[in-house]
Design a protein around this motif. Structure first.
Motif, mmCIF file in Angstrom:
data_model
loop_
_atom_site.group_PDB
_atom_site.id
_atom_site.type_symbol
_atom_site.label_atom_id
_atom_site.label_comp_id
_atom_site.label_asym_id
_atom_site.label_seq_id
_atom_site.Cartn_x
_atom_site.Cartn_y
_atom_site.Cartn_z
ATOM 1 N N MET A 1 55.022 2.505 75.266
ATOM 2 C CA MET A 1 56.275 2.003 74.709
ATOM 3 C C MET A 1 57.006 1.190 75.764
ATOM 4 O O MET A 1 57.095 1.603 76.921
ATOM 5 N N LEU A 2 57.530 0.043 75.409
ATOM 6 C CA LEU A 2 58.337 -0.795 76.296
ATOM 7 C C LEU A 2 59.793 -0.514 75.984
ATOM 8 O O LEU A 2 60.254 -0.782 74.891
ATOM 9 N N VAL A 3 60.531 0.042 76.938
ATOM 10 C CA VAL A 3 61.907 0.447 76.708
ATOM 11 C C VAL A 3 62.841 -0.436 77.507
ATOM 12 O O VAL A 3 62.692 -0.574 78.723
ATOM 13 N N LEU A 4 63.802 -1.043 76.829
ATOM 14 C CA LEU A 4 64.800 -1.883 77.483
ATOM 15 C C LEU A 4 66.099 -1.104 77.516
ATOM 16 O O LEU A 4 66.643 -0.755 76.473
ATOM 17 N N THR A 5 66.618 -0.826 78.718
ATOM 18 C CA THR A 5 67.867 -0.079 78.818
ATOM 19 C C THR A 5 68.980 -1.000 79.264
ATOM 20 O O THR A 5 68.775 -1.961 80.005
ATOM 21 N N PHE A 6 70.197 -0.688 78.820
ATOM 22 C CA PHE A 6 71.337 -1.546 79.088
ATOM 23 C C PHE A 6 72.362 -0.788 79.914
ATOM 24 O O PHE A 6 72.838 0.266 79.505
ATOM 25 N N PRO A 7 72.741 -1.304 81.101
ATOM 26 C CA PRO A 7 73.693 -0.609 81.955
ATOM 27 C C PRO A 7 75.072 -0.542 81.324
ATOM 28 O O PRO A 7 75.463 -1.398 80.549
ATOM 29 N N ILE A 8 75.847 0.503 81.708
ATOM 30 C CA ILE A 8 77.179 0.705 81.155
ATOM 31 C C ILE A 8 78.180 0.622 82.308
ATOM 32 O O ILE A 8 78.711 1.624 82.789
ATOM 33 N N GLY A 9 78.355 -0.582 82.863
ATOM 34 C CA GLY A 9 79.400 -0.906 83.800
ATOM 35 C C GLY A 9 79.717 0.086 84.897
ATOM 36 O O GLY A 9 80.869 0.453 85.046
ATOM 37 N N LEU A 10 78.754 0.533 85.696
ATOM 38 C CA LEU A 10 79.021 1.367 86.853
ATOM 39 C C LEU A 10 78.773 0.572 88.129
ATOM 40 O O LEU A 10 78.098 -0.441 88.127
ATOM 41 N N LYS A 11 79.285 1.088 89.257
ATOM 42 C CA LYS A 11 78.938 0.545 90.558
ATOM 43 C C LYS A 11 77.933 1.470 91.212
ATOM 44 O O LYS A 11 77.895 2.663 90.950
ATOM 45 N N ALA A 12 77.102 0.908 92.085
ATOM 46 C CA ALA A 12 76.059 1.697 92.722
ATOM 47 C C ALA A 12 76.678 2.741 93.648
ATOM 48 O O ALA A 12 77.690 2.493 94.300
ATOM 49 N N GLN A 13 76.051 3.909 93.725
ATOM 50 C CA GLN A 13 76.530 4.981 94.569
ATOM 51 C C GLN A 13 75.379 5.527 95.398
ATOM 52 O O GLN A 13 74.298 5.772 94.874
ATOM 53 N N ASP A 14 75.624 5.724 96.678
ATOM 54 C CA ASP A 14 74.636 6.309 97.578
ATOM 55 C C ASP A 14 75.209 7.589 98.171
ATOM 56 O O ASP A 14 76.398 7.650 98.517
ATOM 57 N N ILE A 15 74.360 8.598 98.307
ATOM 58 C CA ILE A 15 74.757 9.851 98.940
ATOM 59 C C ILE A 15 74.349 9.804 100.403
ATOM 60 O O ILE A 15 73.243 9.375 100.733
ATOM 61 N N ARG A 16 75.217 10.276 101.279
ATOM 62 C CA ARG A 16 74.842 10.341 102.689
ATOM 63 C C ARG A 16 75.424 11.606 103.314
ATOM 64 O O ARG A 16 76.427 12.155 102.841
ATOM 65 N N VAL A 17 74.764 12.069 104.365
ATOM 66 C CA VAL A 17 75.247 13.212 105.149
ATOM 67 C C VAL A 17 75.902 12.662 106.413
ATOM 68 O O VAL A 17 75.235 12.075 107.273
ATOM 69 N N ASN A 18 77.226 12.816 106.522
ATOM 70 C CA ASN A 18 77.955 12.281 107.666
ATOM 71 C C ASN A 18 77.824 13.162 108.908
ATOM 72 O O ASN A 18 77.858 12.668 110.042
ATOM 73 N N ARG A 19 77.660 14.473 108.675
ATOM 74 C CA ARG A 19 77.648 15.406 109.807
ATOM 75 C C ARG A 19 76.844 16.641 109.432
ATOM 76 O O ARG A 19 76.990 17.179 108.334
ATOM 77 N N PHE A 20 75.982 17.092 110.338
ATOM 78 C CA PHE A 20 75.224 18.332 110.149
ATOM 79 C C PHE A 20 75.125 18.985 111.530
ATOM 80 O O PHE A 20 74.357 18.545 112.382
ATOM 81 N N GLU A 21 75.910 20.061 111.749
ATOM 82 C CA GLU A 21 75.952 20.676 113.065
ATOM 83 C C GLU A 21 76.293 22.149 112.967
ATOM 84 O O GLU A 21 76.833 22.618 111.954
ATOM 85 N N GLU A 22 75.983 22.873 114.014
ATOM 86 C CA GLU A 22 76.289 24.307 114.057
ATOM 87 C C GLU A 22 77.795 24.516 114.180
ATOM 88 O O GLU A 22 78.482 23.806 114.916
ATOM 89 N N ASN A 23 78.301 25.511 113.413
ATOM 90 C CA ASN A 23 79.711 25.893 113.485
ATOM 91 C C ASN A 23 79.802 27.158 114.336
ATOM 92 O O ASN A 23 79.458 28.251 113.885
ATOM 93 N N TYR A 24 80.290 27.002 115.588
ATOM 94 C CA TYR A 24 80.282 28.118 116.531
ATOM 95 C C TYR A 24 81.375 29.138 116.234
ATOM 96 O O TYR A 24 81.314 30.270 116.734
ATOM 97 N N THR A 25 82.374 28.776 115.432
ATOM 98 C CA THR A 25 83.481 29.705 115.169
ATOM 99 C C THR A 25 83.342 30.435 113.841
ATOM 100 O O THR A 25 84.031 31.418 113.600
ATOM 101 N N SER A 26 82.464 29.956 112.951
ATOM 102 C CA SER A 26 82.278 30.599 111.645
ATOM 103 C C SER A 26 81.252 31.727 111.772
ATOM 104 O O SER A 26 80.179 31.554 112.373
#
Length: 297
Positions: A1-26
Protein backbone atom coordinates in the motif's frame (compact mmCIF):
# COMPACT_ATOMS: atom_id res chain seq x y z
CA UNK A 1 0.00 0.00 0.00
CA UNK A 2 1.27 3.50 -0.85
CA UNK A 3 0.28 5.84 1.98
CA UNK A 4 0.45 9.62 1.65
CA UNK A 5 0.39 11.42 5.00
CA UNK A 6 -0.25 15.11 5.50
CA UNK A 7 1.50 17.09 8.27
CA UNK A 8 -0.60 19.09 10.75
CA UNK A 9 1.40 22.29 11.28
CA UNK A 10 3.99 21.34 13.93
CA UNK A 11 7.60 22.42 14.37
CA UNK A 12 10.37 19.85 14.64
CA UNK A 13 11.39 18.83 18.15
CA UNK A 14 14.59 17.13 19.30
CA UNK A 15 15.23 15.59 22.70
CA UNK A 16 18.61 16.11 24.32
CA UNK A 17 20.29 15.37 27.64
CA UNK A 18 21.90 18.58 28.93
CA UNK A 19 23.48 17.05 32.03
CA UNK A 20 24.11 13.55 33.42
CA UNK A 21 26.19 13.45 36.61
CA UNK A 22 26.41 11.96 40.07
CA UNK A 23 24.50 13.81 42.81
CA UNK A 24 26.78 13.66 45.87
CA UNK A 25 24.20 15.17 48.26
CA UNK A 26 21.17 13.03 47.33
CA UNK A 27 20.82 9.82 49.38
CA UNK A 28 17.62 8.28 47.97
CA UNK A 29 19.30 5.12 46.67
CA UNK A 30 21.31 4.64 49.89
CA UNK A 31 18.60 5.47 52.45
CA UNK A 32 15.81 3.51 50.72
CA UNK A 33 17.54 0.73 48.78
CA UNK A 34 15.66 -1.17 46.09
CA UNK A 35 17.20 -4.43 44.84
CA UNK A 36 17.26 -5.82 41.31
CA UNK A 37 16.63 -9.44 40.31
CA UNK A 38 20.21 -10.34 41.23
CA UNK A 39 19.72 -8.99 44.76
CA UNK A 40 22.01 -5.98 44.23
CA UNK A 41 21.02 -2.51 45.35
CA UNK A 42 19.98 -0.21 42.50
CA UNK A 43 21.12 3.25 41.49
CA UNK A 44 18.58 6.07 41.19
CA UNK A 45 18.32 8.26 38.08
CA UNK A 46 16.64 11.54 38.98
CA UNK A 47 15.42 12.66 35.54
CA UNK A 48 14.35 16.32 35.42
CA UNK A 49 11.85 16.98 32.62
CA UNK A 50 9.85 19.94 31.38
CA UNK A 51 6.25 18.90 30.84
CA UNK A 52 4.56 15.50 30.66
CA UNK A 53 4.39 12.47 28.35
CA UNK A 54 8.05 11.47 28.71
CA UNK A 55 9.11 7.81 28.57
CA UNK A 56 12.64 6.85 29.61
CA UNK A 57 13.96 3.36 28.84
CA UNK A 58 17.34 2.27 30.33
CA UNK A 59 19.09 -0.55 28.47
CA UNK A 60 19.02 -2.89 31.51
CA UNK A 61 15.40 -2.13 32.37
CA UNK A 62 13.64 -0.40 35.28
CA UNK A 63 13.23 -1.99 38.71
CA UNK A 64 11.03 0.78 40.13
CA UNK A 65 9.82 4.21 39.00
CA UNK A 66 8.14 7.26 40.48
CA UNK A 67 6.66 10.26 38.64
CA UNK A 68 6.76 13.60 40.44
CA UNK A 69 6.08 17.13 39.26
CA UNK A 70 8.96 17.84 36.87
CA UNK A 71 10.91 14.73 37.86
CA UNK A 72 10.92 11.02 37.00
CA UNK A 73 12.83 8.76 39.38
CA UNK A 74 14.11 5.47 38.04
CA UNK A 75 15.72 2.69 40.07
CA UNK A 76 18.06 0.90 37.66
CA UNK A 77 20.65 -1.91 37.92
CA UNK A 78 24.34 -1.17 38.40
CA UNK A 79 26.14 -1.01 35.07
CA UNK A 80 23.32 0.60 33.08
CA UNK A 81 25.01 2.18 30.07
CA UNK A 82 22.34 3.71 27.80
CA UNK A 83 18.92 5.31 27.95
CA UNK A 84 16.29 5.98 25.28
CA UNK A 85 14.04 9.01 25.80
CA UNK A 86 10.69 9.45 24.06
CA UNK A 87 8.26 12.34 24.17
CA UNK A 88 4.91 12.78 22.45
CA UNK A 89 5.38 14.63 19.17
CA UNK A 90 9.20 14.64 19.25
CA UNK A 91 11.86 12.58 17.53
CA UNK A 92 13.07 10.00 20.11
CA UNK A 93 16.57 10.10 21.55
CA UNK A 94 17.63 6.47 21.05
CA UNK A 95 20.53 4.81 22.86
CA UNK A 96 22.01 7.87 24.61
CA UNK A 97 25.36 6.75 26.03
CA UNK A 98 25.62 7.52 29.76
CA UNK A 99 28.86 9.49 30.32
CA UNK A 100 29.47 8.15 33.88
CA UNK A 101 29.64 4.69 35.45
CA UNK A 102 26.37 3.73 37.17
CA UNK A 103 27.09 2.32 40.64
CA UNK A 104 24.85 0.76 43.30
CA UNK A 105 23.32 2.99 46.03
CA UNK A 106 24.21 6.12 44.07
CA UNK A 107 21.98 8.96 42.85
CA UNK A 108 22.42 10.68 39.48
CA UNK A 109 20.93 13.86 38.07
CA UNK A 110 19.68 13.71 34.46
CA UNK A 111 18.54 16.99 32.88
CA UNK A 112 16.35 16.29 29.82
CA UNK A 113 15.07 18.94 27.42
CA UNK A 114 12.95 18.94 24.26
CA UNK A 115 14.22 21.57 21.83
CA UNK A 116 11.95 23.13 19.19
CA UNK A 117 13.37 24.48 15.90
CA UNK A 118 11.89 25.75 12.66
CA UNK A 119 11.25 22.89 10.24
CA UNK A 120 7.97 21.20 9.52
CA UNK A 121 7.55 17.54 10.51
CA UNK A 122 4.82 14.97 10.43
CA UNK A 123 2.52 14.88 13.44
CA UNK A 124 2.98 11.18 14.13
CA UNK A 125 0.06 11.11 16.56
CA UNK A 126 -2.71 12.59 14.37
CA UNK A 127 -2.78 12.53 10.58
CA UNK A 128 -4.85 11.48 7.61
CA UNK A 129 -3.59 9.27 4.82
CA UNK A 130 -4.52 8.00 1.39
CA UNK A 131 -3.10 4.95 -0.27
CA UNK A 132 -2.91 2.60 -3.22
CA UNK A 133 -1.69 -0.98 -3.24
CA UNK A 134 -2.02 -4.37 -4.86
CA UNK A 135 -3.78 -7.35 -3.32
CA UNK A 136 -3.06 -10.98 -4.17
CA UNK A 137 -4.34 -14.47 -3.26
CA UNK A 138 -8.16 -14.81 -3.11
CA UNK A 139 -9.01 -11.47 -4.75
CA UNK A 140 -6.18 -10.13 -6.93
CA UNK A 141 -6.21 -6.52 -8.03
CA UNK A 142 -5.46 -2.88 -7.18
CA UNK A 143 -6.69 -1.32 -3.94
CA UNK A 144 -7.47 2.21 -2.76
CA UNK A 145 -7.72 3.43 0.84
CA UNK A 146 -8.22 6.58 2.91
CA UNK A 147 -7.93 6.76 6.67
CA UNK A 148 -7.14 8.72 9.80
CA UNK A 149 -4.61 7.95 12.53
CA UNK A 150 -5.54 9.49 15.88
CA UNK A 151 -2.83 8.81 18.46
CA UNK A 152 -2.22 5.34 16.92
CA UNK A 153 -5.97 4.57 16.63
CA UNK A 154 -6.60 3.99 12.91
CA UNK A 155 -9.87 4.03 10.97
CA UNK A 156 -9.55 3.03 7.32
CA UNK A 157 -12.00 2.95 4.43
CA UNK A 158 -10.96 1.20 1.23
CA UNK A 159 -11.81 -0.83 -1.83
CA UNK A 160 -10.31 -3.59 -3.98
CA UNK A 161 -11.09 -4.13 -7.66
CA UNK A 162 -10.69 -7.80 -8.49
CA UNK A 163 -9.11 -8.65 -11.83
CA UNK A 164 -9.44 -12.43 -11.50
CA UNK A 165 -12.71 -14.08 -12.61
CA UNK A 166 -14.71 -17.21 -11.93
CA UNK A 167 -14.78 -19.96 -14.52
CA UNK A 168 -17.38 -19.68 -17.28
CA UNK A 169 -20.54 -21.17 -15.77
CA UNK A 170 -23.54 -22.38 -17.83
CA UNK A 171 -27.18 -23.13 -17.12
CA UNK A 172 -29.26 -25.29 -19.49
CA UNK A 173 -32.96 -25.43 -20.24
CA UNK A 174 -35.03 -28.62 -20.25
CA UNK A 175 -34.07 -29.29 -23.88
CA UNK A 176 -30.38 -29.24 -23.03
CA UNK A 177 -29.72 -25.92 -24.71
CA UNK A 178 -27.64 -23.23 -23.03
CA UNK A 179 -29.96 -20.97 -21.06
CA UNK A 180 -27.30 -18.71 -19.64
CA UNK A 181 -23.53 -18.53 -19.42
CA UNK A 182 -21.56 -16.10 -17.31
CA UNK A 183 -18.45 -15.38 -15.24
CA UNK A 184 -17.98 -13.09 -12.23
CA UNK A 185 -15.42 -10.72 -10.77
CA UNK A 186 -15.44 -9.07 -7.35
CA UNK A 187 -15.40 -5.49 -6.10
CA UNK A 188 -14.80 -5.25 -2.36
CA UNK A 189 -15.43 -2.22 -0.13
CA UNK A 190 -14.29 -2.35 3.50
CA UNK A 191 -14.11 -0.44 6.76
CA UNK A 192 -11.44 -1.37 9.32
CA UNK A 193 -10.33 -0.21 12.76
CA UNK A 194 -6.80 -0.81 13.99
CA UNK A 195 -4.30 0.16 16.66
CA UNK A 196 -0.71 0.86 15.61
CA UNK A 197 1.95 -0.72 17.84
CA UNK A 198 5.49 0.66 17.26
CA UNK A 199 7.69 -2.30 18.26
CA UNK A 200 10.84 -0.30 17.56
CA UNK A 201 11.99 2.69 15.52
CA UNK A 202 12.31 0.30 12.58
CA UNK A 203 9.13 -1.80 12.72
CA UNK A 204 5.44 -1.36 13.53
CA UNK A 205 2.42 -3.64 13.41
CA UNK A 206 -1.23 -2.63 13.29
CA UNK A 207 -3.80 -5.32 14.19
CA UNK A 208 -7.07 -4.53 12.37
CA UNK A 209 -10.67 -5.73 12.43
CA UNK A 210 -13.64 -4.67 10.31
CA UNK A 211 -16.21 -5.69 7.75
CA UNK A 212 -16.47 -5.82 3.97
CA UNK A 213 -19.23 -5.63 1.37
CA UNK A 214 -18.43 -7.81 -1.63
CA UNK A 215 -20.24 -7.04 -4.88
CA UNK A 216 -19.98 -9.58 -7.72
CA UNK A 217 -20.72 -8.56 -11.30
CA UNK A 218 -21.44 -11.36 -13.79
CA UNK A 219 -20.78 -10.93 -17.51
CA UNK A 220 -22.69 -12.91 -20.17
CA UNK A 221 -20.37 -15.30 -22.01
CA UNK A 222 -23.02 -17.51 -23.65
CA UNK A 223 -23.84 -15.19 -26.53
CA UNK A 224 -20.57 -14.78 -28.44
CA UNK A 225 -18.95 -12.53 -25.83
CA UNK A 226 -21.92 -10.22 -25.44
CA UNK A 227 -21.27 -7.41 -22.97
CA UNK A 228 -24.67 -7.89 -21.36
CA UNK A 229 -24.41 -8.41 -17.59
CA UNK A 230 -25.93 -11.31 -15.72
CA UNK A 231 -27.64 -11.17 -12.34
CA UNK A 232 -25.45 -9.55 -9.67
CA UNK A 233 -24.48 -11.19 -6.40
CA UNK A 234 -23.21 -9.95 -3.03
CA UNK A 235 -21.95 -11.01 0.39
CA UNK A 236 -20.86 -9.52 3.71
CA UNK A 237 -17.76 -10.66 5.59
CA UNK A 238 -15.81 -9.96 8.75
CA UNK A 239 -12.14 -9.00 8.36
CA UNK A 240 -9.09 -9.69 10.49
CA UNK A 241 -5.78 -8.19 9.38
CA UNK A 242 -2.32 -7.12 10.56
CA UNK A 243 -0.50 -4.37 8.70
CA UNK A 244 3.29 -4.46 9.13
CA UNK A 245 5.64 -1.67 8.07
CA UNK A 246 9.44 -1.36 7.96
CA UNK A 247 11.49 1.62 6.69
CA UNK A 248 13.67 1.15 3.61
CA UNK A 249 14.89 4.76 3.39
CA UNK A 250 14.08 8.14 4.90
CA UNK A 251 10.32 8.68 4.70
CA UNK A 252 9.76 5.43 2.79
CA UNK A 253 8.39 2.20 4.28
CA UNK A 254 7.52 -1.23 2.96
CA UNK A 255 4.00 -2.34 3.92
CA UNK A 256 2.71 -5.90 4.13
CA UNK A 257 -0.87 -6.73 5.23
CA UNK A 258 -2.13 -10.31 5.54
CA UNK A 259 -5.92 -10.49 5.90
CA UNK A 260 -8.65 -13.06 6.42
CA UNK A 261 -12.28 -12.69 5.24
CA UNK A 262 -15.05 -14.73 6.87
CA UNK A 263 -18.51 -14.56 5.26
CA UNK A 264 -21.48 -13.75 7.53
CA UNK A 265 -24.08 -13.27 4.76
CA UNK A 266 -24.48 -14.45 1.14
CA UNK A 267 -27.41 -13.72 -1.15
CA UNK A 268 -28.99 -16.53 -3.20
CA UNK A 269 -26.98 -15.87 -6.36
CA UNK A 270 -23.75 -15.84 -4.36
CA UNK A 271 -24.68 -19.17 -2.76
CA UNK A 272 -25.48 -20.66 -6.17
CA UNK A 273 -22.26 -19.52 -7.84
CA UNK A 274 -20.12 -20.40 -4.80
CA UNK A 275 -21.45 -23.95 -4.87
CA UNK A 276 -20.28 -24.30 -8.50
CA UNK A 277 -17.01 -22.36 -8.40
CA UNK A 278 -14.36 -22.25 -5.67
CA UNK A 279 -13.13 -18.80 -6.75
CA UNK A 280 -16.16 -16.95 -5.45
CA UNK A 281 -16.16 -19.00 -2.26
CA UNK A 282 -12.59 -17.87 -1.55
CA UNK A 283 -13.50 -14.25 -2.27
CA UNK A 284 -15.81 -14.08 0.74
CA UNK A 285 -14.12 -16.75 2.90
CA UNK A 286 -10.36 -16.81 2.40
CA UNK A 287 -6.95 -15.16 2.79
CA UNK A 288 -5.58 -12.09 1.02
CA UNK A 289 -2.25 -10.24 1.08
CA UNK A 290 -1.72 -6.56 0.31
CA UNK A 291 1.81 -5.43 -0.61
CA UNK A 292 3.06 -1.90 -1.20
CA UNK A 293 4.94 1.17 -0.01
CA UNK A 294 4.27 3.76 2.69
CA UNK A 295 5.49 7.30 2.01
CA UNK A 296 5.59 9.98 4.74
CA UNK A 297 5.80 13.64 3.78
Amino acid sequence: MLVLTFPIGLKAQDIRVNRFEENYTSLIARMNPVHDNAGEACAVLRCYVRGKNYTIEPNLGIVKSEKLDGEIRLWVPRGTKRITVRHKGAKPLVGFSIPVTIESKTDYDVDIETMVHNSEVINEDNFVYAGVGYQVMAISGPSLAVGVNMNHHIIELGAVYGLNKTDDLYFFNSSGDVKAGFNYRAIKAYLKYGYEIPLSDFFSITPQAGSAYNAYSGTDVANSGSSATYKSASSLSLLLAARMAVPISKGLQLSLTPEYDGAIYKDETCKLVSSNDDSMKKWHTGFNLNVGLVINF
